[in-house]
Design a protein around this motif. Structure first.
Motif, mmCIF file in Angstrom:
data_model
loop_
_atom_site.group_PDB
_atom_site.id
_atom_site.type_symbol
_atom_site.label_atom_id
_atom_site.label_comp_id
_atom_site.label_asym_id
_atom_site.label_seq_id
_atom_site.Cartn_x
_atom_site.Cartn_y
_atom_site.Cartn_z
ATOM 1 N N GLU A 71 21.741 -41.888 -61.472
ATOM 2 C CA GLU A 71 20.868 -43.063 -61.553
ATOM 3 C C GLU A 71 20.860 -43.638 -62.968
ATOM 4 O O GLU A 71 20.865 -44.864 -63.149
ATOM 5 C CB GLU A 71 19.443 -42.687 -61.142
ATOM 6 C CG GLU A 71 19.282 -42.423 -59.653
ATOM 7 C CD GLU A 71 19.378 -43.687 -58.813
ATOM 8 O OE1 GLU A 71 19.383 -44.804 -59.378
ATOM 9 O OE2 GLU A 71 19.453 -43.556 -57.577
ATOM 10 N N ALA A 123 21.595 -35.947 -59.744
ATOM 11 C CA ALA A 123 21.042 -37.198 -59.212
ATOM 12 C C ALA A 123 20.438 -38.043 -60.322
ATOM 13 O O ALA A 123 20.581 -39.276 -60.338
ATOM 14 C CB ALA A 123 19.998 -36.890 -58.147
ATOM 15 N N ALA A 124 19.762 -37.379 -61.271
ATOM 16 C CA ALA A 124 19.183 -38.099 -62.406
ATOM 17 C C ALA A 124 20.281 -38.759 -63.233
ATOM 18 O O ALA A 124 20.153 -39.913 -63.663
ATOM 19 C CB ALA A 124 18.369 -37.140 -63.265
ATOM 20 N N GLY A 179 16.106 -38.718 -58.763
ATOM 21 C CA GLY A 179 16.922 -39.823 -59.253
ATOM 22 C C GLY A 179 16.154 -41.132 -59.275
ATOM 23 O O GLY A 179 16.237 -41.898 -60.245
ATOM 24 N N LYS A 180 15.381 -41.386 -58.240
ATOM 25 C CA LYS A 180 14.590 -42.616 -58.183
ATOM 26 C C LYS A 180 13.508 -42.631 -59.265
ATOM 27 O O LYS A 180 13.208 -43.683 -59.847
ATOM 28 C CB LYS A 180 13.961 -42.763 -56.798
ATOM 29 C CG LYS A 180 14.984 -43.059 -55.698
ATOM 30 C CD LYS A 180 14.339 -43.109 -54.327
ATOM 31 C CE LYS A 180 15.396 -43.352 -53.240
ATOM 32 N NZ LYS A 180 14.804 -43.312 -51.884
ATOM 33 N N SER A 218 17.336 -36.793 -54.553
ATOM 34 C CA SER A 218 17.281 -38.247 -54.420
ATOM 35 C C SER A 218 15.991 -38.801 -55.006
ATOM 36 O O SER A 218 15.988 -39.817 -55.713
ATOM 37 C CB SER A 218 17.400 -38.644 -52.950
ATOM 38 O OG SER A 218 17.256 -40.040 -52.789
ATOM 39 N N ALA A 250 15.223 -43.554 -62.468
ATOM 40 C CA ALA A 250 15.544 -44.981 -62.464
ATOM 41 C C ALA A 250 14.309 -45.814 -62.797
ATOM 42 O O ALA A 250 14.381 -46.773 -63.581
ATOM 43 C CB ALA A 250 16.111 -45.383 -61.102
ATOM 44 N N ARG A 251 13.172 -45.455 -62.223
ATOM 45 C CA ARG A 251 11.938 -46.188 -62.500
ATOM 46 C C ARG A 251 11.503 -46.031 -63.963
ATOM 47 O O ARG A 251 11.004 -46.979 -64.574
ATOM 48 C CB ARG A 251 10.825 -45.707 -61.574
ATOM 49 C CG ARG A 251 11.003 -46.079 -60.109
ATOM 50 C CD ARG A 251 9.786 -45.682 -59.292
ATOM 51 N NE ARG A 251 8.583 -46.398 -59.746
ATOM 52 C CZ ARG A 251 7.350 -46.093 -59.361
ATOM 53 N NH1 ARG A 251 7.155 -45.070 -58.546
ATOM 54 N NH2 ARG A 251 6.309 -46.780 -59.804
ATOM 55 N N ALA A 258 24.064 -45.511 -63.471
ATOM 56 C CA ALA A 258 24.049 -46.757 -62.706
ATOM 57 C C ALA A 258 23.197 -47.809 -63.397
ATOM 58 O O ALA A 258 23.467 -49.014 -63.281
ATOM 59 C CB ALA A 258 23.524 -46.489 -61.293
ATOM 60 N N PHE A 259 22.187 -47.368 -64.134
ATOM 61 C CA PHE A 259 21.318 -48.309 -64.845
ATOM 62 C C PHE A 259 22.046 -48.964 -66.011
ATOM 63 O O PHE A 259 21.685 -50.059 -66.447
ATOM 64 C CB PHE A 259 20.068 -47.572 -65.344
ATOM 65 C CG PHE A 259 18.989 -48.479 -65.860
ATOM 66 C CD1 PHE A 259 18.180 -49.183 -64.980
ATOM 67 C CD2 PHE A 259 18.772 -48.626 -67.220
ATOM 68 C CE1 PHE A 259 17.177 -50.028 -65.451
ATOM 69 C CE2 PHE A 259 17.778 -49.461 -67.705
ATOM 70 C CZ PHE A 259 16.974 -50.169 -66.816
#
Length: 262
Positions: free
Chosen positions: A139, A135-136, A97-98, A94, A101-102, A142-143
């Motif tokens: 994300e 997870a990567a 993944g964040k 998780s 996203a960043r 989703a972006f």
């Protein structure tokens, strides 16, 4: 240029036999120079970025600073930028993944994520790394851009080049197959320098293969002949620039010393 367009353009540059060359950068100044030199895309190198800011490699540089540096590069140079995120700056999938996203929010169109522990370089279990890449990928999807996830395996950093053999190639290929299933787009194999083994890995890889330049790496023309799709220069450009700066400074100080003695 729109980030999604840049991401698609970057993906299209990975052609086996006509490799994308990344002369890795570490800040806006180096990015501008490499872009002026004819680059099709830019890639940061974690070792170089960390060194430029006074840190050692291995996620010692704060993530916020890493991403701020990335954003300045992406905002300044109108080329696709992929970022080296080391092991993803996360203890669990998780968190990885964040981080991805960043990085995309900061302007990246892709990233490297390695399968070793930053504190000691030992390999993660394949299943654990697969979950981190999954997870990567989630994300990134989703972006909303086709971000290029370059799965780095450190199999060939576990021993010196003299010990590399077919069994290590098979181990790297097995990881590559699993990483591809979890959404990876490229297989990065730093440390591998033997022509025969590079050819074997390229032949068996489900993903475009990325080789890193080192003192013993085959020349670019040979890597292209072997079917490599991406060539990274890693810390080489930073070390080259720092040596040139040191030599120029030494010459300047020697000149003033000569004048002082006259």
């Amino acid at each position: 240029m729109d980030q999604s367009i840049q991401a698609k353009a970057f993906r299209s540059l990975h052609i086996p036999g006509r490799p994308l060359v990344l002369f890795n950068v570490w800040d806006v100044g180096s990015a501008r120079s490499v872009a002026a030199g004819g680059a099709q895309a830019l890639g940061t190198g974690s070792w170089s970025v960390a060194a430029a800011y006074g840190f050692t490699d291995g996620e010692q540089m704060p993530l916020d600073l890493c991403l701020a540096n990335l954003q300045r590069i992406a905002e300044t140079v109108d080329l696709p930028v992929t970022v080296d995120l080391e092991s993803g700056y996360g203890a669990d999938p998780s968190a990885v993944g964040k981080t991805v996203a960043r990085a995309l929010q900061a302007g990246a169109i892709g990233c490297n994520i390695e399968d070793s522990f930053p504190e000691n370089g030992s390999l993660r279990e394949t299943a654990d790394q697969a979950a981190r890449l999954n997870a990567a990928r989630a994300e990134a999807d989703a972006f909303g851009i086709p971000a290029f996830l370059n799965a780095r395996t450190d199999v060939f950093f576990q021993s010196g080049p003299e010990q590399h053999d077919e069994s290590m190639v098979e181990a790297a290929l097995e990881r590559g197959r699993i990483y591809a299933q979890e959404g990876a787009d490229g297989l990065f194999v730093p440390g591998l320098v033997d022509e025969r083994l590079i050819g074997r890995l390229v032949e068996g890889s489900p993903l475009p293969v990325n080789i890193m330049v080192g003192e013993r790496t085959p020349p670019t023309e040979k890597l292209a002949e072997l079917g490599v799709a991406r060539i990274s220069h890693g810390p080489g450009p930073y070390l080259l620039a720092m040596r040139a700066l040191e030599n120029a400074a030494r010459a300047a100080f020697q000149k003033i010393g000569t004048v002082s003695r006259q």
